[in-house]
Design a protein around this motif. Structure first.
Motif, PDB file in Angstrom:
ATOM      1  N   ASN A  44       4.048  -5.415   7.237  1.00  0.00           N
ATOM      2  CA  ASN A  44       3.171  -6.570   7.009  1.00  0.00           C
ATOM      3  C   ASN A  44       2.848  -7.288   8.325  1.00  0.00           C
ATOM      4  O   ASN A  44       2.856  -8.509   8.407  1.00  0.00           O
ATOM      5  N   THR A  83       1.089   2.099   2.550  1.00  0.00           N
ATOM      6  CA  THR A  83       1.616   0.983   1.769  1.00  0.00           C
ATOM      7  C   THR A  83       2.749   1.476   0.876  1.00  0.00           C
ATOM      8  O   THR A  83       2.872   2.666   0.604  1.00  0.00           O
ATOM      9  N   ASN A 133       3.234  -3.741   0.203  1.00  0.00           N
ATOM     10  CA  ASN A 133       3.604  -4.012   1.590  1.00  0.00           C
ATOM     11  C   ASN A 133       2.993  -2.923   2.468  1.00  0.00           C
ATOM     12  O   ASN A 133       2.811  -1.787   2.025  1.00  0.00           O
ATOM     13  N   GLU A 134       2.684  -3.274   3.706  1.00  0.00           N
ATOM     14  CA  GLU A 134       2.063  -2.307   4.625  1.00  0.00           C
ATOM     15  C   GLU A 134       3.020  -1.967   5.760  1.00  0.00           C
ATOM     16  O   GLU A 134       3.557  -2.849   6.415  1.00  0.00           O
TER      17      GLU A 134
END
Length: 174
Positions: free
Chosen positions: A91, A64, A118-119
């Motif tokens: 995401n 992340t 955010n990933e």
């Protein structure tokens, strides 16, 4: 990471990421195996894993990062090198593919980031052998053949740029 075009707003993403190894056909991993230290390849002792990636497997990375969308700026995600073929999501939205193991590449992720956490997910394939370009890397190292270098093996970083920016320089001496 790029001294010729230094900008004040950038973020290094090197460090511990989650990783998993799956069959090539598998979708996103349901479980993650452990942690890997980026920017060291999967096979390296420094990565903390030291495992060979088979041609029938995919290597997955996940981490992340924090971001703040800005109307007047773009956010670029840079990879200095990933071996060999990779696909990226932010995401869970696809942002691109890259093939090749030695050159840097970047994606504009402005449209897929959200405020806060955010990933980032990266899927890597390394089918060393056959028709894939590989230099001296081989499935059976020995003699002049080297152990493979799979996955992220150079710095990963984020860079905030204005809407119009210089992407590269072509310097010619006189």
């Amino acid at each position: 990471p790029r001294p010729q075009l230094v900008r004040p707003s950038w973020q290094n993403l090197n460090g511990l990421w989650e990783y998993a190894v799956t069959a090539l056909a598998d979708e996103f991993p349901s479980t993650w195996t452990g942690q890997i230290l980026v920017p060291f390849c999967l096979e390296s002792k420094l990565s903390g894993v030291q495992r060979l990636l088979r041609p029938s497997e995919a290597l997955w990375y996940r981490r992340t990062f924090l971001a703040t969308p800005r109307v007047d700026q773009r956010l670029l995600l840079h990879f200095e090198a990933v071996y060999y073929r990779c696909q990226l999501w932010v995401n869970y939205r696809g942002v691109g593919w890259h093939t090749g193991g030695n050159g840097p590449f970047a994606f504009d992720i402005t449209e897929v980031i959200r405020e806060g956490v955010n990933e980032l997910t990266v899927r890597v394939e390394d089918r060393t052998g056959g028709a894939q370009l590989r230099g001296k890397q081989t499935l059976d190292p020995g003699g002049i053949g080297y152990t493979r270098v799979s996955g992220i093996w150079q710095t990963v970083w984020l860079e905030r740029v204005p809407g119009r920016y210089i992407a590269e320089l072509d310097v010619t001496s006189d």
